[in-house]
Enzyme design. Structure first.
Site, PDB file in Angstrom:
ATOM      1  N   HIS A  31      42.262  48.431  34.894  1.00  0.00           N
ATOM      2  CA  HIS A  31      43.566  48.624  35.533  1.00  0.00           C
ATOM      3  C   HIS A  31      44.680  48.651  34.493  1.00  0.00           C
ATOM      4  O   HIS A  31      45.604  49.458  34.551  1.00  0.00           O
ATOM      5  CB  HIS A  31      43.875  47.481  36.508  1.00  0.00           C
ATOM      6  CG  HIS A  31      42.892  47.322  37.632  1.00  0.00           C
ATOM      7  ND1 HIS A  31      42.042  46.247  37.725  1.00  0.00           N
ATOM      8  CD2 HIS A  31      42.642  48.091  38.715  1.00  0.00           C
ATOM      9  CE1 HIS A  31      41.313  46.360  38.819  1.00  0.00           C
ATOM     10  NE2 HIS A  31      41.646  47.467  39.445  1.00  0.00           N
ATOM     11  N   GLU A  54      38.577  57.178  36.272  1.00  0.00           N
ATOM     12  CA  GLU A  54      37.406  58.050  36.491  1.00  0.00           C
ATOM     13  C   GLU A  54      36.168  57.279  36.926  1.00  0.00           C
ATOM     14  O   GLU A  54      35.149  57.883  37.232  1.00  0.00           O
ATOM     15  CB  GLU A  54      37.120  58.865  35.219  1.00  0.00           C
ATOM     16  CG  GLU A  54      38.129  59.973  35.039  1.00  0.00           C
ATOM     17  CD  GLU A  54      37.867  60.855  33.842  1.00  0.00           C
ATOM     18  OE1 GLU A  54      37.238  60.381  32.876  1.00  0.00           O
ATOM     19  OE2 GLU A  54      38.309  62.020  33.869  1.00  0.00           O
ATOM     20  N   ASP A  62      36.000  55.787  39.650  1.00  0.00           N
ATOM     21  CA  ASP A  62      35.918  56.257  41.039  1.00  0.00           C
ATOM     22  C   ASP A  62      36.079  57.777  41.004  1.00  0.00           C
ATOM     23  O   ASP A  62      37.101  58.327  41.407  1.00  0.00           O
ATOM     24  CB  ASP A  62      37.010  55.581  41.873  1.00  0.00           C
ATOM     25  CG  ASP A  62      36.847  54.071  41.879  1.00  0.00           C
ATOM     26  OD1 ASP A  62      36.111  53.570  42.721  1.00  0.00           O
ATOM     27  OD2 ASP A  62      37.436  53.398  41.005  1.00  0.00           O
ATOM     28  N   ARG A  74      34.664  43.734  41.269  1.00  0.00           N
ATOM     29  CA  ARG A  74      33.477  43.152  41.925  1.00  0.00           C
ATOM     30  C   ARG A  74      32.547  42.459  40.928  1.00  0.00           C
ATOM     31  O   ARG A  74      31.684  41.681  41.340  1.00  0.00           O
ATOM     32  CB  ARG A  74      32.720  44.229  42.697  1.00  0.00           C
ATOM     33  CG  ARG A  74      33.475  44.725  43.932  1.00  0.00           C
ATOM     34  CD  ARG A  74      32.668  45.722  44.736  1.00  0.00           C
ATOM     35  NE  ARG A  74      33.341  46.115  45.968  1.00  0.00           N
ATOM     36  CZ  ARG A  74      34.189  47.139  46.073  1.00  0.00           C
ATOM     37  NH1 ARG A  74      34.482  47.870  45.000  1.00  0.00           N
ATOM     38  NH2 ARG A  74      34.751  47.433  47.227  1.00  0.00           N
TER      39      ARG A  74
HETATM   40  P1  AMP Z   1      40.690  49.299  42.445  1.00  0.00           P
HETATM   41  O1  AMP Z   1      41.571  48.122  42.265  1.00  0.00           O
HETATM   42  O2  AMP Z   1      39.228  48.997  42.216  1.00  0.00           O
HETATM   43  O3  AMP Z   1      40.961  50.083  43.691  1.00  0.00           O
HETATM   44  O4  AMP Z   1      41.049  50.276  41.250  1.00  0.00           O
HETATM   45  C1  AMP Z   1      42.379  50.721  41.056  1.00  0.00           C
HETATM   46  C2  AMP Z   1      42.364  51.831  40.051  1.00  0.00           C
HETATM   47  O5  AMP Z   1      41.828  51.362  38.808  1.00  0.00           O
HETATM   48  C3  AMP Z   1      41.465  53.009  40.488  1.00  0.00           C
HETATM   49  O6  AMP Z   1      42.088  54.227  40.146  1.00  0.00           O
HETATM   50  C4  AMP Z   1      40.217  52.776  39.692  1.00  0.00           C
HETATM   51  O7  AMP Z   1      39.484  53.967  39.444  1.00  0.00           O
HETATM   52  C5  AMP Z   1      40.768  52.212  38.409  1.00  0.00           C
HETATM   53  N1  AMP Z   1      39.744  51.474  37.705  1.00  0.00           N
HETATM   54  C6  AMP Z   1      38.941  50.499  38.203  1.00  0.00           C
HETATM   55  N2  AMP Z   1      38.051  50.098  37.286  1.00  0.00           N
HETATM   56  C7  AMP Z   1      38.284  50.833  36.168  1.00  0.00           C
HETATM   57  C8  AMP Z   1      37.689  50.898  34.866  1.00  0.00           C
HETATM   58  N3  AMP Z   1      36.682  50.117  34.526  1.00  0.00           N
HETATM   59  N4  AMP Z   1      38.200  51.781  33.988  1.00  0.00           N
HETATM   60  C9  AMP Z   1      39.241  52.604  34.326  1.00  0.00           C
HETATM   61  N5  AMP Z   1      39.838  52.582  35.526  1.00  0.00           N
HETATM   62  C10 AMP Z   1      39.363  51.716  36.439  1.00  0.00           C
END
Ligand code: AMP
Length: 293
Positions: free
Chosen positions: A37, A148, A150, A187
């Site tokens: 993030h 990327e 997701d 997670r």
């Molecule tokens: P989330 O909080 O899991 O919904 O993720 C929020 C944003 O952070 C989304 O655009 C995810 O794709 C991105 N994100 C989550 N994990 C990673 C990671 N390991 N590397 C890069 N971006 C990430």
């Protein structure tokens, strides 16, 4: 950094920035912030005058109640981390604030939602689209940053932007990994120490798959990844009944997200995987073609 919990406070700050012609970068998150993030926030910081990070566990994108209930919530630490990465505003609304009326909108995305996560998480992408559109409406960003990891979600947001015709630049950002290769994810903190220790084998298997793709056909590589992870616990005698249970591994055209049959079927090819380990669903993505620079 300012933290807002109401849409009214956010709207006031956005109106002020718009009047001053400031560019706005939006980083949507569900909190439990990690370096993945923070990489998005830092990129947004470099490219925009005002950086808004949203922290909202969006209930309508969870098709699994237990996953929603167990989703980590660490707001105080998140605000400190977002501030240190350069955010100007953290927007952390309640569910009632975000959705004062029941949500009835349903988005459709055609073939790109009929593969991988789509059929396995019914309603997920529509729920993502609803919250992202709401965030777009509230923050009116110049640019929006997505990871990327997701991979399918990025295609969905690109399609959403075409549907709603908002002039927002979508900025895909590379996956950030732990030193041992595991893709960072909120997670991951639910994994037991034993599960965390074996989890990097997902990425290690994907890396080997890319090497194998130089001399094996698509189907063989795909089957090999699924077999390797499904039998990992037998070959390596893992403790406590630990095992990888792959839900899917698809080798797809990176634009249409449709599975390919031959390495020449698309100029850009990625492999996307979802694997259960220790009651946690992990996803990862690896690029097959073209070669990364
Ligand atoms: P989330 O909080 O899991 O919904 O993720 C929020 C944003 O952070 C989304 O655009 C995810 O794709 C991105 N994100 C989550 N994990 C990673 C990671 N390991 N590397 C890069 N971006 C990430």
């Amino acid at each position: 950094m300012q933290t807002f919990t109401t849409t009214a406070a956010l709207t006031a700050a956005i109106n002020e920035a718009k009047q001053a012609n400031r560019t706005i970068g939006l980083v949507p998150t569900m909190g439990a912030l990690h370096e993945g993030h923070l990489s998005l926030i830092r990129r947004a910081r470099q490219e925009n005058d005002l950086v808004v990070v949203s922290i909202f566990v969006n209930p309508i994108q969870f098709n699994n109640k237990e996953d929603l209930a167990k989703y980590p919530r660490t707001l105080e630490a998140d605000c400190a981390a977002a501030a240190s990465a350069g955010a100007d505003i953290a927007f952390a609304p309640s569910v009632e604030e975000m959705y004062p009326e029941p949500v009835t909108t349903v988005y459709h995305f055609g073939p790109i939602e009929e593969v991988m996560e789509g059929p396995r998480r019914p309603g997920h992408f529509s729920g993502v689209a609803v919250v992202v559109r709401r965030l777009f409406d509230l923050t009116q960003p110049t640019r929006a940053y997505f990871g990327e990891k997701d991979f399918q979600q990025i295609a969905i947001i690109r399609n959403l932007l075409e549907q709603i015709k908002y002039p927002i630049e979508l900025v895909p950002c590379p996956i950030v990994r732990a030193d041992d290769g595991l893709a960072l994810s909120s997670r991951n903190m639910r994994l037991s120490p034993e599960a965390r220790a074996v989890a990097p084998n997902i990425y290690a298997t994907l890396v080997q798959a890319v090497e194998m793709s130089e001399y094996e056909d698509v189907e063989s590589v795909r089957d090999w990844v699924l077999d390797t992870l499904s039998t990992f616990h037998e070959v390596n005698s893992l403790p406590n009944g630990l095992r990888f249970e792959p839900e899917y591994f698809e080798i797809v055209n990176d634009t249409t997200l449709q599975p390919i049959n031959d390495w020449n079927d698309a100029p850009g090819v990625v492999g996307c995987i979802a694997v259960w380990l220790d009651g946690v669903r992990l996803i990862d993505v690896i690029r097959f073609l073209p070669e990364e620079e």
